[in-house]
Design a protein around this motif. Structure first.
Motif, PDB file in Angstrom:
ATOM      1  N   ASP A  81       2.213  15.759  -6.645  1.00  0.00           N
ATOM      2  CA  ASP A  81       1.310  15.734  -5.468  1.00  0.00           C
ATOM      3  C   ASP A  81      -0.345  15.753  -5.836  1.00  0.00           C
ATOM      4  OD1 ASP A  81       3.580  16.814  -4.960  1.00  0.00           O
ATOM      5  OD2 ASP A  81       3.055  18.330  -3.738  1.00  0.00           O
ATOM      6  N   LYS A  82      -0.409  16.490  -7.148  1.00  0.00           N
ATOM      7  CA  LYS A  82      -1.817  16.486  -7.558  1.00  0.00           C
ATOM      8  C   LYS A  82      -2.340  14.993  -8.283  1.00  0.00           C
ATOM      9  CE  LYS A  82      -0.796  21.176  -9.256  1.00  0.00           C
ATOM     10  NZ  LYS A  82      -0.505  21.942 -10.620  1.00  0.00           N
ATOM     11  N   ILE A 142       0.692  -1.114   0.082  1.00  0.00           N
ATOM     12  CA  ILE A 142       0.114   0.096   0.032  1.00  0.00           C
ATOM     13  C   ILE A 142       0.844   1.307  -0.099  1.00  0.00           C
ATOM     14  CG2 ILE A 142      -1.521   1.354   1.352  1.00  0.00           C
ATOM     15  CD1 ILE A 142      -2.800  -1.025  -0.185  1.00  0.00           C
ATOM     16  N   LEU A 143       2.060   1.379   0.803  1.00  0.00           N
ATOM     17  CA  LEU A 143       3.051   2.247   0.756  1.00  0.00           C
ATOM     18  C   LEU A 143       3.421   2.642  -0.381  1.00  0.00           C
ATOM     19  CD1 LEU A 143       4.327   4.427   2.546  1.00  0.00           C
ATOM     20  CD2 LEU A 143       6.260   3.085   3.014  1.00  0.00           C
ATOM     21  N   SER A 144       3.783   1.552  -1.455  1.00  0.00           N
ATOM     22  CA  SER A 144       4.336   1.618  -2.917  1.00  0.00           C
ATOM     23  C   SER A 144       3.158   2.324  -3.662  1.00  0.00           C
ATOM     24  CB  SER A 144       4.710   0.409  -3.328  1.00  0.00           C
ATOM     25  OG  SER A 144       4.894   0.513  -4.772  1.00  0.00           O
ATOM     26  N   PHE A 145       1.998   2.156  -3.538  1.00  0.00           N
ATOM     27  CA  PHE A 145       0.936   2.579  -4.243  1.00  0.00           C
ATOM     28  C   PHE A 145       0.801   3.975  -3.862  1.00  0.00           C
ATOM     29  CE2 PHE A 145      -3.610   3.449  -4.813  1.00  0.00           C
ATOM     30  CZ  PHE A 145      -3.595   3.109  -6.254  1.00  0.00           C
ATOM     31  N   LEU A 146       0.717   4.273  -2.575  1.00  0.00           N
ATOM     32  CA  LEU A 146       0.472   5.707  -2.268  1.00  0.00           C
ATOM     33  C   LEU A 146       1.735   6.431  -2.619  1.00  0.00           C
ATOM     34  CD1 LEU A 146      -1.084   5.104   1.412  1.00  0.00           C
ATOM     35  CD2 LEU A 146      -2.171   5.982  -0.616  1.00  0.00           C
ATOM     36  N   LEU A 147       3.125   5.973  -2.690  1.00  0.00           N
ATOM     37  CA  LEU A 147       4.018   6.778  -3.183  1.00  0.00           C
ATOM     38  C   LEU A 147       4.347   6.641  -4.696  1.00  0.00           C
ATOM     39  CD1 LEU A 147       6.271   5.951  -0.282  1.00  0.00           C
ATOM     40  CD2 LEU A 147       5.151   8.153  -0.554  1.00  0.00           C
ATOM     41  N   VAL A 174       4.010  12.948   0.254  1.00  0.00           N
ATOM     42  CA  VAL A 174       3.694  12.016   1.172  1.00  0.00           C
ATOM     43  C   VAL A 174       2.070  12.337   1.537  1.00  0.00           C
ATOM     44  CG1 VAL A 174       3.830  10.911   3.545  1.00  0.00           C
ATOM     45  CG2 VAL A 174       5.818  11.938   2.199  1.00  0.00           C
ATOM     46  N   HIS A 175       1.211  11.432   1.127  1.00  0.00           N
ATOM     47  CA  HIS A 175      -0.268  11.670   1.345  1.00  0.00           C
ATOM     48  C   HIS A 175      -0.407  11.317   2.777  1.00  0.00           C
ATOM     49  CE1 HIS A 175      -4.727  10.998   1.259  1.00  0.00           C
ATOM     50  NE2 HIS A 175      -4.663  11.801   0.156  1.00  0.00           N
ATOM     51  N   PRO A 176      -1.521  11.800   3.579  1.00  0.00           N
ATOM     52  CA  PRO A 176      -1.751  11.367   4.932  1.00  0.00           C
ATOM     53  C   PRO A 176      -2.038  10.177   5.110  1.00  0.00           C
ATOM     54  CG  PRO A 176      -2.818  13.683   4.309  1.00  0.00           C
ATOM     55  CD  PRO A 176      -2.283  13.159   3.155  1.00  0.00           C
ATOM     56  N   LEU A 177      -2.463   9.282   4.090  1.00  0.00           N
ATOM     57  CA  LEU A 177      -2.876   8.130   4.662  1.00  0.00           C
ATOM     58  C   LEU A 177      -1.396   7.206   4.368  1.00  0.00           C
ATOM     59  CD1 LEU A 177      -5.696   7.050   1.994  1.00  0.00           C
ATOM     60  CD2 LEU A 177      -6.017   7.345   4.303  1.00  0.00           C
ATOM     61  N   ALA A 178      -0.598   7.690   4.229  1.00  0.00           N
ATOM     62  CA  ALA A 178       0.791   7.036   4.087  1.00  0.00           C
ATOM     63  C   ALA A 178       1.649   7.352   5.371  1.00  0.00           C
ATOM     64  CB  ALA A 178       1.571   7.333   2.893  1.00  0.00           C
ATOM     65  N   LEU A 179       1.339   8.394   6.109  1.00  0.00           N
ATOM     66  CA  LEU A 179       2.105   8.637   7.330  1.00  0.00           C
ATOM     67  C   LEU A 179       2.004   7.487   8.293  1.00  0.00           C
ATOM     68  CD1 LEU A 179       1.398  12.362   7.843  1.00  0.00           C
ATOM     69  CD2 LEU A 179       3.559  11.239   7.274  1.00  0.00           C
ATOM     70  N   PRO A 180       0.877   6.867   8.634  1.00  0.00           N
ATOM     71  CA  PRO A 180       0.922   5.623   9.806  1.00  0.00           C
ATOM     72  C   PRO A 180       1.954   4.685   9.259  1.00  0.00           C
ATOM     73  CG  PRO A 180      -1.358   6.459   9.258  1.00  0.00           C
ATOM     74  CD  PRO A 180      -0.590   7.142   8.292  1.00  0.00           C
ATOM     75  N   MET A 237      13.441  11.341   4.227  1.00  0.00           N
ATOM     76  CA  MET A 237      12.219  12.232   4.298  1.00  0.00           C
ATOM     77  C   MET A 237      12.942  13.644   4.438  1.00  0.00           C
ATOM     78  SD  MET A 237       8.821  12.528   4.769  1.00  0.00           S
ATOM     79  CE  MET A 237       7.770  11.100   5.943  1.00  0.00           C
ATOM     80  N   VAL A 238      12.403  14.512   3.627  1.00  0.00           N
ATOM     81  CA  VAL A 238      13.022  15.916   3.669  1.00  0.00           C
ATOM     82  C   VAL A 238      11.866  16.916   3.309  1.00  0.00           C
ATOM     83  CG1 VAL A 238      14.491  17.622   2.540  1.00  0.00           C
ATOM     84  CG2 VAL A 238      15.133  15.275   2.509  1.00  0.00           C
ATOM     85  N   ASN A 239      11.551  17.662   4.259  1.00  0.00           N
ATOM     86  CA  ASN A 239      10.473  18.611   4.250  1.00  0.00           C
ATOM     87  C   ASN A 239       8.891  17.976   4.037  1.00  0.00           C
ATOM     88  OD1 ASN A 239      12.213  20.938   4.987  1.00  0.00           O
ATOM     89  ND2 ASN A 239      12.694  20.976   2.572  1.00  0.00           N
ATOM     90  N   GLY A 240       8.957  16.973   4.588  1.00  0.00           N
ATOM     91  CA  GLY A 240       7.341  16.225   4.250  1.00  0.00           C
ATOM     92  C   GLY A 240       7.303  15.354   3.060  1.00  0.00           C
ATOM     93  N   ARG A 241       8.438  15.045   2.253  1.00  0.00           N
ATOM     94  CA  ARG A 241       8.421  14.545   1.016  1.00  0.00           C
ATOM     95  C   ARG A 241       9.416  13.567   1.343  1.00  0.00           C
ATOM     96  NH1 ARG A 241       5.696  17.687  -2.764  1.00  0.00           N
ATOM     97  NH2 ARG A 241       6.672  16.343  -4.493  1.00  0.00           N
ATOM     98  N   ILE A 242       9.131  12.378   0.376  1.00  0.00           N
ATOM     99  CA  ILE A 242      10.152  11.288   0.342  1.00  0.00           C
ATOM    100  C   ILE A 242      11.094  11.584  -0.962  1.00  0.00           C
ATOM    101  CG2 ILE A 242      10.326   8.826  -0.315  1.00  0.00           C
ATOM    102  CD1 ILE A 242       9.407   8.919   2.192  1.00  0.00           C
ATOM    103  N   GLU A 243      12.360  11.494  -0.665  1.00  0.00           N
ATOM    104  CA  GLU A 243      13.374  11.707  -1.806  1.00  0.00           C
ATOM    105  C   GLU A 243      14.116  10.259  -2.082  1.00  0.00           C
ATOM    106  OE1 GLU A 243      15.397  15.219  -1.054  1.00  0.00           O
ATOM    107  OE2 GLU A 243      13.711  16.508  -1.458  1.00  0.00           O
TER     108      GLU A 243
END
Length: 436
Positions: A416-417, A271-276, A315-321, A289-295
């Motif tokens: 992001d969009k 699911i993380l792969s899908f969300l990213l 990083v969508h909020p669903l990915a944070l947990p 993780m840099v400034n709330g983004r995965i690099e």
């Protein structure tokens, strides 16, 4: 003109009172020496002479034989000799030709693969060469393959073996009771054969460049089986995207057996792969993780691109947990995957095992981890009407850059969009439909 002779030097005397005769190569007023395997006490030196003569006729004959062998090599390759500036160049040419007789393709392949920087490519090529070794063991009981024996006939025999069910013996992990086990491998189709033969061809081409000097015409490997043998054409790839309902089932999965940690771990990173935006598991090992983004730099293509295949993903909020669940407490990496699995290969094996268990529990056909990436792209295009250019950016694919592209700064916010639209379609609309 190059000349060849044998010589024994007084100052080359060993501690056991033996001397090691050398073969002397002279060319353009320079001299170089090739050691022999001969050590003897049977040497006579004239007074004040730095070199001596062998008193054993048998040893003389052996040395004379080496001289004849090297002279023959020089005489047969005058075009190469003419390009040699010094005797050292001629010695190198002779050594290469002597080496040709014993070039072991498997040994070279292992050395070549070990120097491959990309871990994914290294794993794929290792798997291909291991398969070839299984065939060699089946055919003749050892893993030695002289490069001169790598012929079109040999490749056709190997292909026939790959196209049938076969049994191979593999080494088990250290904790297993038995060191080896026998497993059955299914017959391969054209696509599988194409993959395995492509690996052999790529390693063989690397050997040609390694051993042959094409500028001087110094050709050590003269055979090329791939000028006679034709690799089967690859079948059209089956689309690996899965339906939205499958993604939703995996997202909602809750393990029946709480001890099945591998299954839950696999669900999480799928699911993380899908969300990213279809991030590969291997890239999760070294991302940050840099400034709330995965690099990260995409491992598969970073060595082939000037930008090192760099990407910055929202990083969508669903990915944070999920990210927080697997954070590395030591902060050496973003995720603690390296503590769970010793290397990329073991991580991949763990994911495959977890997916089989996950699919069994969900009652769905087995899917590969890569379907998360394919599904993200397919849903983005077909359901969310995202442009192919923006999907290509999300997947970190290399675009055929034009002059105009070099003027435009990369805008990763477009990702992001796309992620927001895909997540809304797959997960948020699902919740809306339920409430309705």
């Amino acid at each position: 003109m190059a000349t060849v002779s044998w010589v024994v030097f007084k100052h080359h005397k060993k501690s056991d009172n033996t001397y090691n005769p050398k073969i002397r190569i002279s060319h353009n007023r320079t001299s170089s020496y090739i050691s022999t395997s001969i050590y003897t006490e049977l040497v006579r030196f004239k007074k004040n002479s730095a070199s001596g003569t062998i008193t054993s006729e048998k040893i003389k004959e052996e040395l004379d034989g080496l001289v004849r062998e090297y002279r023959q090599i020089i005489n047969e390759h005058q075009d190469v000799v003419n390009e040699c500036e010094t005797s050292k160049d001629i010695v190198a040419m002779i050594e290469r030709r002597k080496q040709r007789k014993e070039i072991d393709f498997i040994e070279f392949a292992r050395m070549f693969i070990e120097k491959t920087p990309n871990e994914g490519t290294k794993t794929v090529k290792t798997t291909g060469i291991n398969s070839l070794c299984h065939f060699l063991n089946h055919k003749k009981g050892n893993e030695k393959l002289l490069i001169k024996d790598l012929t079109s006939r040999f490749l056709r025999e190997y292909e026939a073996w790959l196209r049938q069910e076969r049994y191979i013996t593999v080494r088990q992990n250290k904790t297993a009771k038995q060191a080896y086990k026998t497993i059955k491998k299914p017959a391969l189709n054209d696509t599988g054969v194409h993959s395995y033969m492509g690996i052999i061809q790529s390693v063989f081409n690397a050997a040609l460049l390694h051993f042959n000097d094409y500028e001087k015409g110094d050709i050590i490997i003269t055979n090329d089986p791939f000028k006679v043998y034709t690799i089967p054409a690859v079948l059209e790839a089956k689309k690996r995207a899965v339906d939205v309902d499958i993604i939703r089932k995996i997202y909602k999965y809750s393990p029946v057996n709480k001890r099945k940690r591998t299954t839950m771990f696999t669900r999480d990173i799928y699911i993380l792969s899908f969300l990213l935006a279809g991030m590969n598991a291997v890239d999760m090992l070294n991302c940050r993780m840099v400034n709330g983004r995965i690099e990260y730099e995409r491992q598969k293509t970073k060595d082939r691109r000037k930008d090192n295949a760099f990407i910055s993903v929202y990083v969508h909020p669903l990915a944070l947990p999920i990210i927080d669940k697997y954070r590395d407490p030591s902060e050496q990496h973003l995720f603690d995957f390296y503590k769970r699995y010793s290397n990329v290969r073991n991580l991949t094996k763990g994911i495959h095992r977890g997916l089989r268990s996950l699919c069994d529990e969900l009652g769905i056909d087995y899917i590969q981890f890569y379907t998360a990436r394919h599904s993200f792209a397919t849903i983005a295009r077909n359901e969310c009407n995202i442009s192919k250019d923006d999907i290509s950016l999300c997947l970190n694919h290399s675009s055929g850059k034009t002059v105009t592209d070099t003027y435009i700064k990369q805008d990763f916010s477009r990702i992001d969009k796309v992620i927001n639209k895909v997540v809304e379609y797959v997960f948020e609309r699902d919740e809306e439909s339920k409430s309705e």
